[in-house]
Design a protein around this motif. Structure first.
Motif, PDB file in Angstrom:
ATOM      1  N   ARG A  43     -31.803  -0.268 -41.363  1.00 30.63           N
ATOM      2  CA  ARG A  43     -31.035   0.727 -40.600  1.00 30.63           C
ATOM      3  C   ARG A  43     -29.666   0.164 -40.244  1.00 30.63           C
ATOM      4  O   ARG A  43     -28.656   0.863 -40.313  1.00 30.63           O
ATOM      5  CB  ARG A  43     -31.816   1.100 -39.349  1.00 30.63           C
ATOM      6  N   GLU A  69     -27.504   0.176 -43.403  1.00 30.70           N
ATOM      7  CA  GLU A  69     -27.061   1.534 -43.724  1.00 30.70           C
ATOM      8  C   GLU A  69     -25.907   1.963 -42.813  1.00 30.70           C
ATOM      9  O   GLU A  69     -24.909   2.514 -43.276  1.00 30.70           O
ATOM     10  CB  GLU A  69     -28.248   2.497 -43.587  1.00 30.70           C
ATOM     11  N   ARG A 106     -19.098  14.300 -36.092  1.00 33.00           N
ATOM     12  CA  ARG A 106     -20.396  13.786 -35.654  1.00 33.00           C
ATOM     13  C   ARG A 106     -21.526  14.753 -35.971  1.00 33.00           C
ATOM     14  O   ARG A 106     -22.679  14.357 -36.000  1.00 33.00           O
ATOM     15  CB  ARG A 106     -20.356  13.486 -34.170  1.00 33.00           C
ATOM     16  N   THR A 107     -21.199  16.023 -36.228  1.00 35.46           N
ATOM     17  CA  THR A 107     -22.220  17.015 -36.554  1.00 35.46           C
ATOM     18  C   THR A 107     -22.616  16.981 -38.027  1.00 35.46           C
ATOM     19  O   THR A 107     -23.582  17.622 -38.416  1.00 35.46           O
ATOM     20  CB  THR A 107     -21.732  18.431 -36.197  1.00 35.46           C
ATOM     21  N   ASN A 108     -21.882  16.218 -38.838  1.00 38.26           N
ATOM     22  CA  ASN A 108     -22.200  16.082 -40.250  1.00 38.26           C
ATOM     23  C   ASN A 108     -23.569  15.411 -40.381  1.00 38.26           C
ATOM     24  O   ASN A 108     -23.795  14.339 -39.828  1.00 38.26           O
ATOM     25  CB  ASN A 108     -21.108  15.237 -40.925  1.00 38.26           C
ATOM     26  N   PRO A 109     -24.508  16.036 -41.126  1.00 41.23           N
ATOM     27  CA  PRO A 109     -25.856  15.468 -41.235  1.00 41.23           C
ATOM     28  C   PRO A 109     -25.883  14.025 -41.754  1.00 41.23           C
ATOM     29  O   PRO A 109     -26.691  13.214 -41.287  1.00 41.23           O
ATOM     30  CB  PRO A 109     -26.566  16.411 -42.207  1.00 41.23           C
ATOM     31  N   ALA A 110     -25.016  13.679 -42.702  1.00 41.06           N
ATOM     32  CA  ALA A 110     -24.987  12.310 -43.228  1.00 41.06           C
ATOM     33  C   ALA A 110     -24.555  11.330 -42.140  1.00 41.06           C
ATOM     34  O   ALA A 110     -25.088  10.214 -42.045  1.00 41.06           O
ATOM     35  CB  ALA A 110     -24.049  12.216 -44.426  1.00 41.06           C
ATOM     36  N   GLN A 139     -24.887  11.851 -38.842  1.00 48.72           N
ATOM     37  CA  GLN A 139     -25.952  11.817 -37.841  1.00 48.72           C
ATOM     38  C   GLN A 139     -27.118  10.937 -38.277  1.00 48.72           C
ATOM     39  O   GLN A 139     -27.716  10.244 -37.460  1.00 48.72           O
ATOM     40  CB  GLN A 139     -26.465  13.229 -37.558  1.00 48.72           C
ATOM     41  N   SER A 140     -27.423  10.948 -39.567  1.00 46.68           N
ATOM     42  CA  SER A 140     -28.581  10.184 -40.028  1.00 46.68           C
ATOM     43  C   SER A 140     -28.288   8.687 -40.172  1.00 46.68           C
ATOM     44  O   SER A 140     -29.199   7.882 -40.119  1.00 46.68           O
ATOM     45  CB  SER A 140     -29.101  10.743 -41.355  1.00 46.68           C
ATOM     46  N   ARG A 141     -27.036   8.304 -40.361  1.00 44.09           N
ATOM     47  CA  ARG A 141     -26.710   6.897 -40.625  1.00 44.09           C
ATOM     48  C   ARG A 141     -26.113   6.156 -39.441  1.00 44.09           C
ATOM     49  O   ARG A 141     -26.306   4.955 -39.307  1.00 44.09           O
ATOM     50  CB  ARG A 141     -25.733   6.795 -41.792  1.00 44.09           C
ATOM     51  N   PHE A 200     -25.977   5.148 -35.757  1.00 48.59           N
ATOM     52  CA  PHE A 200     -26.644   5.129 -34.466  1.00 48.59           C
ATOM     53  C   PHE A 200     -25.606   4.715 -33.421  1.00 48.59           C
ATOM     54  O   PHE A 200     -24.479   4.334 -33.784  1.00 48.59           O
ATOM     55  CB  PHE A 200     -27.899   4.245 -34.503  1.00 48.59           C
TER      56      PHE A 200
END
Length: 145
Positions: free
Chosen positions: A40, A43, A69-73, A75-77, A79
């Motif tokens: 994590r 990434e 910050r709302t972009n899914p990529a 948000q997922s990468r 933290f």
């Protein structure tokens, strides 16, 4: 910035740690002690490196100076401690956006150097860190002195 106030008899509401400007060393320390799994961390660092390199290589391109910050990529990468690194590199936290308004300079270069160093500390070279296989059996260098 305005943060929601806590009830009169409750604890004081504080902004999230990545919202306030911080120095790069504090951001790195926060990242190292985040407790995130190495995969994590790698990434997140690879994305931080890409975002910073885009600004360094294309300083006049507005599209590289904002991160949704709302972009899914994203948000997922990313933290919270990754966001802390970006803020320490010069990004400003503006709600749903992270904006880089400064001229690229020593702060950005130092942040990139720390990012590369963190990637190296996760094992292998920074370039090999994104590879799923590594021929090196030597232990990764320690992130602490």
């Amino acid at each position: 910035k305005q943060w929601a106030r806590a009830p009169a008899n409750g604890p004081v509401a504080r902004p999230p740690p990545w919202a306030a400007p911080m120095d790069l060393e504090a951001a790195v320390e926060g990242f190292v002690t985040s407790g995130a799994a190495p995969d994590r961390q790698r990434e997140g660092l690879e994305l931080v490196r890409k975002l910073l390199q885009n600004i360094e290589r294309n300083p006049s391109e507005a599209k590289f100076r904002q991160v949704k910050r709302t972009n899914p990529a994203i948000q997922s990468r990313l933290f919270p401690e990754c966001v802390g690194l970006l803020v320490a590199a010069g990004f400003e936290d503006v709600g749903d956006l992270l904006l880089y308004r400064a001229n690229p300079g020593p702060q950005l270069e130092e942040a990139l150097a720390f990012t590369e160093s963190l990637l190296l500390s996760l094992g292998g070279s920074a370039a090999a860190a994104s590879s799923s296989s590594s021929s090196s059996t030597a232990p990764a260098p320690s992130a602490r002195s």
